[in-house]
Motif scaffolding. Structure first.
Motif, PDB file in Angstrom:
ATOM      1  N   ASP A  93     -11.767  -0.206  11.548  1.00  0.00           N
ATOM      2  CA  ASP A  93     -10.822   0.660  10.833  1.00  0.00           C
ATOM      3  C   ASP A  93      -9.823  -0.160   9.991  1.00  0.00           C
ATOM      4  OD1 ASP A  93      -9.829   3.143  10.051  1.00  0.00           O
ATOM      5  OD2 ASP A  93      -8.310   3.142  11.636  1.00  0.00           O
ATOM      6  N   ARG A  94     -10.354  -1.035   9.164  1.00  0.00           N
ATOM      7  CA  ARG A  94      -9.532  -1.913   8.326  1.00  0.00           C
ATOM      8  C   ARG A  94      -9.622  -1.561   6.835  1.00  0.00           C
ATOM      9  NH1 ARG A  94      -6.030  -4.351  11.601  1.00  0.00           N
ATOM     10  NH2 ARG A  94      -7.042  -5.571  13.210  1.00  0.00           N
ATOM     11  N   GLU A  95     -10.116  -0.374   6.529  1.00  0.00           N
ATOM     12  CA  GLU A  95     -10.280  -0.005   5.121  1.00  0.00           C
ATOM     13  C   GLU A  95      -8.953  -0.013   4.372  1.00  0.00           C
ATOM     14  OE1 GLU A  95     -11.585   1.954   7.584  1.00  0.00           O
ATOM     15  OE2 GLU A  95     -13.645   2.494   7.051  1.00  0.00           O
ATOM     16  N   ARG A  96      -7.923   0.588   4.950  1.00  0.00           N
ATOM     17  CA  ARG A  96      -6.618   0.667   4.280  1.00  0.00           C
ATOM     18  C   ARG A  96      -6.045  -0.737   4.046  1.00  0.00           C
ATOM     19  NH1 ARG A  96      -2.185   4.353   6.820  1.00  0.00           N
ATOM     20  NH2 ARG A  96      -3.428   5.907   5.765  1.00  0.00           N
ATOM     21  N   ARG A  97      -6.119  -1.585   5.069  1.00  0.00           N
ATOM     22  CA  ARG A  97      -5.607  -2.952   4.931  1.00  0.00           C
ATOM     23  C   ARG A  97      -6.336  -3.716   3.825  1.00  0.00           C
ATOM     24  NH1 ARG A  97      -7.628  -7.174   8.369  1.00  0.00           N
ATOM     25  NH2 ARG A  97      -6.990  -9.017   7.273  1.00  0.00           N
ATOM     26  N   GLU A  98      -7.650  -3.599   3.793  1.00  0.00           N
ATOM     27  CA  GLU A  98      -8.435  -4.304   2.772  1.00  0.00           C
ATOM     28  C   GLU A  98      -8.196  -3.714   1.383  1.00  0.00           C
ATOM     29  OE1 GLU A  98     -10.086  -7.171   3.043  1.00  0.00           O
ATOM     30  OE2 GLU A  98      -9.299  -7.188   5.078  1.00  0.00           O
ATOM     31  N   ARG A  99      -8.001  -2.420   1.292  1.00  0.00           N
ATOM     32  CA  ARG A  99      -7.692  -1.778   0.005  1.00  0.00           C
ATOM     33  C   ARG A  99      -6.360  -2.306  -0.535  1.00  0.00           C
ATOM     34  NH1 ARG A  99      -7.118   3.359   1.432  1.00  0.00           N
ATOM     35  NH2 ARG A  99      -9.342   3.557   1.807  1.00  0.00           N
ATOM     36  N   GLU A 100      -5.356  -2.395   0.346  1.00  0.00           N
ATOM     37  CA  GLU A 100      -4.049  -2.926  -0.068  1.00  0.00           C
ATOM     38  C   GLU A 100      -4.151  -4.396  -0.454  1.00  0.00           C
ATOM     39  OE1 GLU A 100      -1.305  -2.151   3.111  1.00  0.00           O
ATOM     40  OE2 GLU A 100      -1.455   0.025   2.865  1.00  0.00           O
ATOM     41  N   ARG A 101      -4.918  -5.134   0.310  1.00  0.00           N
ATOM     42  CA  ARG A 101      -5.111  -6.560   0.007  1.00  0.00           C
ATOM     43  C   ARG A 101      -5.771  -6.738  -1.363  1.00  0.00           C
ATOM     44  NH1 ARG A 101      -9.170  -9.975   3.415  1.00  0.00           N
ATOM     45  NH2 ARG A 101      -9.128 -11.893   2.233  1.00  0.00           N
ATOM     46  N   LEU A 102      -6.813  -5.964  -1.638  1.00  0.00           N
ATOM     47  CA  LEU A 102      -7.472  -6.035  -2.940  1.00  0.00           C
ATOM     48  C   LEU A 102      -6.551  -5.572  -4.061  1.00  0.00           C
ATOM     49  CD1 LEU A 102     -11.135  -4.877  -2.244  1.00  0.00           C
ATOM     50  CD2 LEU A 102     -10.377  -7.078  -3.133  1.00  0.00           C
ATOM     51  N   SER A 103      -5.766  -4.556  -3.777  1.00  0.00           N
ATOM     52  CA  SER A 103      -4.822  -4.067  -4.777  1.00  0.00           C
ATOM     53  C   SER A 103      -3.796  -5.142  -5.122  1.00  0.00           C
ATOM     54  CB  SER A 103      -4.122  -2.811  -4.259  1.00  0.00           C
ATOM     55  OG  SER A 103      -3.198  -2.345  -5.205  1.00  0.00           O
ATOM     56  N   ASN A 104      -3.284  -5.827  -4.116  1.00  0.00           N
ATOM     57  CA  ASN A 104      -2.317  -6.917  -4.349  1.00  0.00           C
ATOM     58  C   ASN A 104      -2.948  -8.078  -5.116  1.00  0.00           C
ATOM     59  OD1 ASN A 104      -0.296  -5.505  -3.044  1.00  0.00           O
ATOM     60  ND2 ASN A 104      -0.640  -6.505  -1.082  1.00  0.00           N
ATOM     61  N   LEU A 105      -4.149  -8.454  -4.723  1.00  0.00           N
ATOM     62  CA  LEU A 105      -4.836  -9.541  -5.427  1.00  0.00           C
ATOM     63  C   LEU A 105      -5.125  -9.155  -6.876  1.00  0.00           C
ATOM     64  CD1 LEU A 105      -7.320 -10.806  -2.693  1.00  0.00           C
ATOM     65  CD2 LEU A 105      -5.447 -12.101  -3.723  1.00  0.00           C
ATOM     66  N   SER A 106      -5.512  -7.915  -7.079  1.00  0.00           N
ATOM     67  CA  SER A 106      -5.798  -7.435  -8.433  1.00  0.00           C
ATOM     68  C   SER A 106      -4.533  -7.427  -9.288  1.00  0.00           C
ATOM     69  CB  SER A 106      -6.405  -6.032  -8.359  1.00  0.00           C
ATOM     70  OG  SER A 106      -6.724  -5.572  -9.640  1.00  0.00           O
ATOM     71  N   ALA A 107      -3.422  -6.996  -8.711  1.00  0.00           N
ATOM     72  CA  ALA A 107      -2.148  -6.992  -9.438  1.00  0.00           C
ATOM     73  C   ALA A 107      -1.711  -8.417  -9.769  1.00  0.00           C
ATOM     74  CB  ALA A 107      -1.080  -6.279  -8.619  1.00  0.00           C
ATOM     75  N   SER A 108      -1.901  -9.340  -8.835  1.00  0.00           N
ATOM     76  CA  SER A 108      -1.554 -10.749  -9.092  1.00  0.00           C
ATOM     77  C   SER A 108      -2.414 -11.328 -10.204  1.00  0.00           C
ATOM     78  CB  SER A 108      -1.736 -11.592  -7.833  1.00  0.00           C
ATOM     79  OG  SER A 108      -0.839 -11.196  -6.839  1.00  0.00           O
ATOM     80  N   TYR A 109      -3.688 -10.997 -10.172  1.00  0.00           N
ATOM     81  CA  TYR A 109      -4.596 -11.481 -11.222  1.00  0.00           C
ATOM     82  C   TYR A 109      -4.195 -10.917 -12.583  1.00  0.00           C
ATOM     83  CZ  TYR A 109      -8.854 -12.037 -13.964  1.00  0.00           C
ATOM     84  OH  TYR A 109      -9.754 -12.329 -14.970  1.00  0.00           O
TER      85      TYR A 109
END
Length: 144
Positions: A93-109
């Motif tokens: 049940d880590r979908e939300r955590r991984e979505r936020e992580r990808l969102s942060n990485l995408s924003a940084s990029y």
């Protein structure tokens, strides 16, 4: 594939264009010196300053593009890890955590991309400014 996409414009466009521009500068300087040495020297006064400024900005642009590529590498590695481990992410049940992580990485990029493009966008206006300065010096000397 992405690395070759990044290298191809460098080899195909930037190197030949740089060599051509250097040859044009040397040729124009030689013709100017032959026609009117004093006017040539006055016209070419901004060139060393232009080279210095472009070198300094170039270092910053290089660093910005390195950071951008680093962010892209982190983003693509995370996507790859998430795709290969999708079952584990779902089981724990880590979908939300991984979505936020990808969102942060995408924003940084995206932020690094904008920063790199802004710095890169400074080159042409600076070249035009110094070209105009050289033309102004030339016109002032020609009138006087």
């Amino acid at each position: 594939m992405k690395d070759t996409d990044n290298v191809e414009p460098l080899v195909g466009d930037i190197f030949p264009e740089g060599i051509l521009n250097a040859l044009i500068l040397v040729g124009v300087a030689a013709i100017l010196l032959w026609l009117n040495p004093v006017l040539a020297i006055l016209t070419l006064v901004p060139v060393p300053l232009l080279v210095l400024i472009l070198w300094l900005i170039g270092k910053r642009v290089y660093t910005a593009f390195e950071k951008e590529l680093e962010q892209l590498g982190m983003l693509t590695a995370t996507v790859q890890d998430n795709l290969s481990g999708i079952k584990e992410i779902q089981i724990f049940d880590r979908e939300r955590r991984e979505r936020e992580r990808l969102s942060n990485l995408s924003a940084s990029y995206a932020a690094e991309q904008v920063r790199a493009r802004r710095l890169d966008g400074m080159f042409q206006p600076i070249v035009l400014l110094f070209s105009g300065l050289g033309i102004s010096v030339f016109a002032s000397a020609a009138d006087g």
